[in-house]
Scaffold this motif. Structure first.
Motif, PDB file in Angstrom:
ATOM      1  N   GLU A 189     -31.588 -27.112 -61.292  1.00 27.29           N
ATOM      2  CA  GLU A 189     -32.492 -26.286 -61.500  1.00 27.29           C
ATOM      3  C   GLU A 189     -33.830 -26.989 -62.034  1.00 27.29           C
ATOM      4  OE1 GLU A 189     -32.845 -22.981 -60.375  1.00 27.29           O
ATOM      5  OE2 GLU A 189     -30.658 -23.593 -59.601  1.00 27.29           O
ATOM      6  N   GLN A 190     -33.383 -27.693 -63.221  1.00 27.63           N
ATOM      7  CA  GLN A 190     -34.482 -28.451 -63.869  1.00 27.63           C
ATOM      8  C   GLN A 190     -35.136 -29.079 -62.830  1.00 27.63           C
ATOM      9  OE1 GLN A 190     -32.667 -31.186 -66.729  1.00 27.63           O
ATOM     10  NE2 GLN A 190     -33.782 -30.222 -68.339  1.00 27.63           N
ATOM     11  N   ALA A 191     -34.432 -29.684 -62.056  1.00 26.49           N
ATOM     12  CA  ALA A 191     -35.023 -30.663 -61.019  1.00 26.49           C
ATOM     13  C   ALA A 191     -35.848 -29.980 -60.044  1.00 26.49           C
ATOM     14  CB  ALA A 191     -33.890 -31.393 -59.935  1.00 26.49           C
ATOM     15  N   LYS A 192     -35.391 -29.000 -59.615  1.00 31.21           N
ATOM     16  CA  LYS A 192     -36.257 -27.850 -58.764  1.00 31.21           C
ATOM     17  C   LYS A 192     -37.453 -27.483 -59.559  1.00 31.21           C
ATOM     18  CE  LYS A 192     -32.661 -25.660 -55.853  1.00 31.21           C
ATOM     19  NZ  LYS A 192     -31.701 -24.718 -55.439  1.00 31.21           N
ATOM     20  N   ALA A 193     -37.161 -27.118 -60.684  1.00 26.60           N
ATOM     21  CA  ALA A 193     -38.441 -26.785 -61.499  1.00 26.60           C
ATOM     22  C   ALA A 193     -39.254 -27.729 -61.698  1.00 26.60           C
ATOM     23  CB  ALA A 193     -38.155 -26.274 -62.984  1.00 26.60           C
ATOM     24  N   LYS A 194     -39.059 -28.917 -61.712  1.00 25.66           N
ATOM     25  CA  LYS A 194     -39.754 -30.256 -61.918  1.00 25.66           C
ATOM     26  C   LYS A 194     -40.686 -30.201 -60.498  1.00 25.66           C
ATOM     27  CE  LYS A 194     -40.843 -32.687 -64.946  1.00 25.66           C
ATOM     28  NZ  LYS A 194     -41.924 -32.504 -66.041  1.00 25.66           N
ATOM     29  N   VAL A 195     -39.899 -30.160 -59.623  1.00 25.13           N
ATOM     30  CA  VAL A 195     -40.719 -30.233 -58.350  1.00 25.13           C
ATOM     31  C   VAL A 195     -41.614 -29.401 -57.918  1.00 25.13           C
ATOM     32  CG1 VAL A 195     -40.026 -30.046 -55.666  1.00 25.13           C
ATOM     33  CG2 VAL A 195     -38.522 -31.624 -57.299  1.00 25.13           C
ATOM     34  N   THR A 196     -41.254 -28.166 -58.360  1.00 22.49           N
ATOM     35  CA  THR A 196     -41.988 -27.056 -58.149  1.00 22.49           C
ATOM     36  C   THR A 196     -43.371 -27.456 -59.006  1.00 22.49           C
ATOM     37  OG1 THR A 196     -40.390 -25.607 -57.814  1.00 22.49           O
ATOM     38  CG2 THR A 196     -42.435 -24.791 -58.328  1.00 22.49           C
ATOM     39  N   GLU A 197     -43.339 -27.793 -60.446  1.00 21.40           N
ATOM     40  CA  GLU A 197     -44.237 -27.946 -61.387  1.00 21.40           C
ATOM     41  C   GLU A 197     -45.021 -29.202 -60.794  1.00 21.40           C
ATOM     42  OE1 GLU A 197     -42.647 -29.170 -65.140  1.00 21.40           O
ATOM     43  OE2 GLU A 197     -44.488 -30.152 -65.450  1.00 21.40           O
ATOM     44  N   ILE A 198     -44.604 -30.264 -60.236  1.00 18.37           N
ATOM     45  CA  ILE A 198     -45.435 -31.245 -59.792  1.00 18.37           C
ATOM     46  C   ILE A 198     -46.125 -30.890 -58.501  1.00 18.37           C
ATOM     47  CG2 ILE A 198     -45.230 -33.711 -58.871  1.00 18.37           C
ATOM     48  CD1 ILE A 198     -42.891 -34.161 -60.552  1.00 18.37           C
ATOM     49  N   GLU A 199     -45.531 -30.223 -57.657  1.00 19.37           N
ATOM     50  CA  GLU A 199     -46.015 -29.781 -56.349  1.00 19.37           C
ATOM     51  C   GLU A 199     -47.297 -28.678 -57.017  1.00 19.37           C
ATOM     52  OE1 GLU A 199     -42.972 -28.062 -54.158  1.00 19.37           O
ATOM     53  OE2 GLU A 199     -42.778 -30.175 -53.072  1.00 19.37           O
ATOM     54  N   ASN A 200     -47.057 -27.887 -57.794  1.00 18.59           N
ATOM     55  CA  ASN A 200     -48.160 -26.956 -58.245  1.00 18.59           C
ATOM     56  C   ASN A 200     -49.383 -27.751 -58.626  1.00 18.59           C
ATOM     57  OD1 ASN A 200     -46.710 -24.828 -57.511  1.00 18.59           O
ATOM     58  ND2 ASN A 200     -45.957 -24.321 -59.211  1.00 18.59           N
ATOM     59  N   LYS A 201     -49.027 -28.768 -59.646  1.00 16.73           N
ATOM     60  CA  LYS A 201     -49.960 -29.664 -60.165  1.00 16.73           C
ATOM     61  C   LYS A 201     -50.859 -30.180 -59.267  1.00 16.73           C
ATOM     62  CE  LYS A 201     -51.356 -31.148 -64.410  1.00 16.73           C
ATOM     63  NZ  LYS A 201     -51.650 -30.462 -65.632  1.00 16.73           N
ATOM     64  N   ILE A 202     -49.940 -30.730 -58.207  1.00 20.64           N
ATOM     65  CA  ILE A 202     -50.826 -31.722 -57.087  1.00 20.64           C
ATOM     66  C   ILE A 202     -51.564 -30.507 -56.334  1.00 20.64           C
ATOM     67  CG2 ILE A 202     -50.074 -32.725 -54.981  1.00 20.64           C
ATOM     68  CD1 ILE A 202     -47.794 -33.990 -56.149  1.00 20.64           C
ATOM     69  N   LYS A 203     -50.913 -29.392 -56.033  1.00 20.01           N
ATOM     70  CA  LYS A 203     -51.881 -28.321 -55.467  1.00 20.01           C
ATOM     71  C   LYS A 203     -53.101 -28.176 -56.262  1.00 20.01           C
ATOM     72  CE  LYS A 203     -50.558 -24.417 -52.787  1.00 20.01           C
ATOM     73  NZ  LYS A 203     -49.890 -23.357 -52.608  1.00 20.01           N
ATOM     74  N   GLU A 204     -52.972 -28.149 -57.360  1.00 17.30           N
ATOM     75  CA  GLU A 204     -54.152 -27.599 -58.414  1.00 17.30           C
ATOM     76  C   GLU A 204     -55.121 -28.534 -58.348  1.00 17.30           C
ATOM     77  OE1 GLU A 204     -52.745 -26.680 -62.458  1.00 17.30           O
ATOM     78  OE2 GLU A 204     -54.889 -27.382 -62.962  1.00 17.30           O
ATOM     79  N   ILE A 205     -54.377 -29.991 -58.391  1.00 18.71           N
ATOM     80  CA  ILE A 205     -55.830 -31.176 -58.608  1.00 18.71           C
ATOM     81  C   ILE A 205     -56.441 -31.117 -57.057  1.00 18.71           C
ATOM     82  CG2 ILE A 205     -55.731 -33.681 -58.275  1.00 18.71           C
ATOM     83  CD1 ILE A 205     -53.596 -33.541 -60.618  1.00 18.71           C
ATOM     84  N   GLU A 206     -55.537 -31.023 -55.986  1.00 17.76           N
ATOM     85  CA  GLU A 206     -56.005 -30.929 -54.586  1.00 17.76           C
ATOM     86  C   GLU A 206     -57.052 -29.977 -54.670  1.00 17.76           C
ATOM     87  OE1 GLU A 206     -52.691 -31.073 -52.202  1.00 17.76           O
ATOM     88  OE2 GLU A 206     -52.530 -33.430 -52.222  1.00 17.76           O
ATOM     89  N   GLU A 207     -56.852 -28.807 -55.020  1.00 21.27           N
ATOM     90  CA  GLU A 207     -57.627 -27.683 -54.937  1.00 21.27           C
ATOM     91  C   GLU A 207     -59.116 -27.882 -55.609  1.00 21.27           C
ATOM     92  OE1 GLU A 207     -57.314 -24.320 -53.643  1.00 21.27           O
ATOM     93  OE2 GLU A 207     -55.780 -25.381 -52.438  1.00 21.27           O
ATOM     94  N   ARG A 208     -58.821 -28.373 -56.790  1.00 29.27           N
ATOM     95  CA  ARG A 208     -59.892 -28.786 -57.603  1.00 29.27           C
ATOM     96  C   ARG A 208     -60.702 -29.881 -57.050  1.00 29.27           C
ATOM     97  NH1 ARG A 208     -57.849 -30.574 -62.887  1.00 29.27           N
ATOM     98  NH2 ARG A 208     -57.928 -32.555 -62.150  1.00 29.27           N
ATOM     99  N   GLU A 209     -60.059 -30.906 -56.411  1.00 32.55           N
ATOM    100  CA  GLU A 209     -60.716 -31.995 -55.594  1.00 32.55           C
ATOM    101  C   GLU A 209     -61.543 -31.297 -54.475  1.00 32.55           C
ATOM    102  OE1 GLU A 209     -61.240 -34.898 -57.003  1.00 32.55           O
ATOM    103  OE2 GLU A 209     -62.316 -35.582 -55.342  1.00 32.55           O
TER     104      GLU A 209
END
Lengths: 646, 171
Positions: free
Chosen positions: A594-614
């Motif tokens: 779950e932890q790993a899944k959550a991390k993946v989701t977090e990172i993906e969300n963050k990446i998405k955010e950065i990409e959106e921002r960019e």
């Protein structure tokens, strides 16, 4: 011709005739006694017999007929019987009586001497009656007699309870021995099985290698947790780490799947505690059943109180009634269907052939008997009409109508014996109200297991119909005022029976008898009290049997429960150990995944955010550039316009 | 002792001077008393004939006794014969019915098969009995009487005295 002997002959005949007349009383008395003994099979005594020629009358005083079934009692006795015969029929050897009077009749009075016939005489009579043994009624009586023998004279249920009581007493404190029991052995087997399961399932858990398989996930997670994501360059740099983390997830899911499967297997292998308990309890029950069998606790008897109380005596009463109906049919036969219309009766060494004439009276006829007497304390009187040896010739049936009352008591007897046609039809109805319970003839009436009938009173209605060879009889008895006896302390069976009878102060009984030619006699006795008593006895009996079983259960439990509890505890401990272990492994694995899944989701969300921002920055810049370009273009156009139109 | 009495009676009659025919007829009439079952009216009627007719009374009673013993054997046959006459012969039915319903006659118990059968047998045996007994008496008196008189038992019976008393009574 010797005429000189004519007068001496007359003298001799005269002397003999006078002698016969003088001793006629003696002769008739002897004839009455011998014919009575032949009919009733017991002693017949005549106090006095007087004849009177003037009116052809006969007076019989103190006639007593003994009861062959109870030779110290009279079947009946009479104070006085008087009648006169019709003269004309008498000349033709026909005994026709217009009216007979019977006074002072009593039934069942005690005798001072035995009423049994001498054995020789009895044998002779039995030999004579042996010819009738194949008769229909004789067979019915024999069948009823056999049924009567098999009727239970005493209450079987009391014996069964006493047996149960004895069985109970057999259970001493050491009745149950450990070696007798199968349960401890089964518990031992169970414990061994538990240990095996524990070992097996421990191995199963170990083989999952949960920690080993979790390790890649946790290290990828660690790595991913160290990622700094703020710019698009960071995203590009994080991609492999993210990919690595993502790749551990399927393995993680598989691990969880394996753990779940193993968990189910473990739970299934161990089973539930409830099932184990059930198993052990069943083993215990089997041991208890086996020991109960050893005790031979009797099964619950079927209660038919009516049959036990009344069956025997009413069978014998039915038998007596059938006997007297058969007797009536023998001496007042119906006209037989044959080519001869003659009545043929075995007499002397041959057969008497009667030649009745329709205009002539029958050989024997009593037109009317006025009867009076006493039964118990009821004075009764009545009339019996048309007793004859040839009912078909007379054309009228024999009728009986007797009634009597004494306070609350009453007696009513009505009967019709119609033998005027080929098929004889006999009906009889007897109603007696206010009879003392003790006179019912109940078997074992003083039995300690029965209520007291001393102060009870009964009403009887008996109806019987005998048509040809068919018999239908019904007797209804209602007895009221039963009282439960006092029970001495210490007698448990009597106490039980007293409890059974408590509250029942009346019983209604119906005794039925049916018989047809070619079919077996059907006799049944039932009462309204049977169901109540059956239920109560079932309850009490059940309680007694249950008590016995409880004692055995107690002893078995004492020996078995300790071991059972130990085995259960061990089972639960081991089961818990294994299931806890696998549960902790499961939660550990799940947590990691779950932890790993959550991390993946977090990172993906963050990446998405950065990409959106960019993306949005780029869009803005693009927009700005476009606008500037537009503006520049516009300005240039303006300049151009200006320059164009200068 | 009973048999001795019978023997005494027989020898008394045989050694007397009574007519053989009287003896035979008396003996044969005795069958009417001996064969049928005992019945007062029958006895009276037969006794009347025995007393009134010129037959030997002692022989009649002797015959009655002997035929009574024989009746043990003849009763079954008498029953069959009586039944045949009373039941099977339909043409007699009215006669029997009339007889049965008139006074006194029923007291003879004629409607009993053994009674009627025995009467018929006695009637059928009457003539043969008379012939046989008469022949026997004649033969006895001619050939055996003197021998028997010498028997000790005759002396015991003291028959000569009885002879004279008997002769007087019969004459």
């Amino acid at each position: 011709m010797r005429w000189k002997f004519f007068i001496p002959f007359l003298i001799v005949v005269g002397v003999v005739t006078i002698f016969n007349i003088l001793f006629l009383d003696v002769v008739l008395k002897k004839a009455l006694v011998s014919s009575g003994e032949a009919v009733f099979g017991a002693k017949v005594e005549v106090g006095q017999l007087k004849t009177r020629f003037s009116d052809l009358s006969i007076t019989i005083k103190n006639l007593a007929v003994a009861n062959r079934d109870d030779v110290w009692k009279n079947l009946f006795e009479t104070e006085k019987i008087s009648f006169s015969m019709k003269p004309l029929p008498l000349l033709s050897a026909k005994f026709n009586i217009k009216e007979m009077s019977i006074e002072g009749m009593k039934f069942g009075s005690p005798r001072k001497t035995s009423g049994a016939l001498p054995p020789k005489k009895l044998k002779k009579l039995e030999k004579k009656s042996a010819d009738d043994k194949d008769g229909f009624f004789s067979k019915i009586m024999a069948s009823l007699y056999e049924k009567g023998k098999s009727q239970v004279a005493s209450l079987p249920v009391a014996d069964n309870i006493a047996e149960a009581r004895k069985g109970l007493d057999k259970i001493s404190s050491d009745f149950v021995k450990l070696d007798d029991l199968e349960t401890p052995k089964e518990i031992e087997k169970f414990r061994n099985a538990t240990t095996e399961k524990y070992t097996r399932n421990e191995t199963l858990v170990k083989n999952l290698r949960v920690s080993e398989r979790i390790q890649p996930i946790s290290s990828a997670f660690k790595e991913a947790s160290g990622l700094k994501l703020s710019t698009i360059e960071d995203v590009k740099a994080a991609a492999p780490t993210l990919e690595k983390l993502k790749n551990t997830l399927p393995e993680g899911n598989k691990l969880i799947q394996d753990i779940t499967t193993a968990k189910e297997q473990i739970l299934s292998d161990f089973g539930s505690t409830a099932d184990v308990l059930k198993q052990i309890d069943e083993m215990k029950k089997r041991d208890i059943d086996r020991l109960s069998q050893k005790l031979k606790l009797p099964t619950m008897p079927k209660v038919n109180i009516a049959e036990a109380l009344f069956g025997g005596v009413w069978i014998s009463r039915y038998n007596k009634t059938i006997y007297y109906i058969a007797l009536a049919r023998k001496y007042m036969p119906a006209r037989k269907k044959s080519e001869e219309e003659k009545i043929i009766v075995k007499r002397l060494k041959g057969r008497d052939i009667y030649f009745p004439h329709p205009a002539a009276p029958p050989k024997f006829l009593i037109e009317k008997i006025s009867i009076s007497g006493v039964v118990g304390d009821i004075n009764f009187s009545g009339v019996i009409k048309d007793i004859t040896n040839d009912p078909a010739l007379l054309g009228r049936p024999t009728t009986v109508n007797i009634a009597g009352t004494a306070g609350r008591r009453s007696l009513l007897i009505n009967g019709v014996l119609d033998h005027t046609s080929e098929i004889p039809r006999d009906t009889l109805s007897v109603s007696y109200k206010g009879l003392e319970g003790s006179a019912l003839g109940i078997s074992d009436i003083n039995s300690d297991y029965l209520p007291s009938f001393e102060k009870s009173s009964a009403g009887i209605l008996a109806e019987g119909s005998f048509v040809g060879d068919e018999i239908n009889g019904k007797v209804s008895i209602v007895t009221k005022g039963l009282k439960v006896r006092d029970v001495p302390s210490g007698d448990e069976v009597r106490k039980i029976m007293a409890d059974v009878w408590k509250g029942i102060d009346s019983i209604s009984v119906v005794a039925l008898l049916t018989s047809k030619k070619g079919e077996d006699v059907r006799f049944s006795v039932s009462s309204d009290a049977d169901k109540i008593l059956q239920d109560r006895i079932s309850r009490i009996f059940g309680e007694k049997v249950a008590e016995a079983r409880r004692k055995i259960e107690q002893q078995v439990s004492q020996l078995v429960d300790g071991k059972k509890n130990e085995a259960l505890k061990e089972f639960e401990t081991k089961k818990k150990a294994v299931t806890d272990e696998i549960a902790s492994k499961e939660s550990e694995a799940r947590a990691q995944v779950e932890q790993a899944k959550a991390k993946v989701t977090e990172i993906e969300n963050k990446i998405k955010e950065i990409e959106e921002r960019e993306k949005s920055r780029l869009n803005e810049e693009k927009k700005k550039a476009e606008e500037q370009l537009k503006k520049q273009g516009g300005e240039k156009l303006e300049d151009l316009k200006k320059n164009l139109f200068k | 002792m009973f048999w001795l009495k019978i023997l005494k009676k027989i020898l008394t009659i045989l050694h007397s001077e009574i007519s053989p025919l009287e003896i035979a007829a008396g003996f044969a009439l005795g069958a009417f008393m001996g064969l049928p079952p005992s019945n007062f009216v029958n006895y009276i009627v037969v006794f009347f004939f025995i007393m009134m007719l010129k037959v030997n009374v002692a022989a009649a009673f002797l015959g009655s006794g002997i035929f009574a013993l024989l009746s043990i054997l003849t009763d079954p046959l008498a029953d069959k014969i009586g039944y045949f006459f009373l039941v099977r012969l339909e043409f007699l039915k009215n006669f029997w019915t009339w007889l049965y319903n008139i006074p006194i006659i029923p007291f003879t118990r004629f409607n009993n098969t053994v009674m009627l059968g025995s009467f018929i047998i006695a009637a059928l045996l009457f003539i043969p009995t008379v012939i046989i007994v008469k022949k026997f008496v004649l033969y006895y008196r001619a050939n055996l009487r003197q021998k028997v008189e010498k028997w000790k038992i005759m002396k015991l019976f003291n028959l000569s005295k009885f002879y004279s008393i008997y002769d007087n009574v019969n004459q």
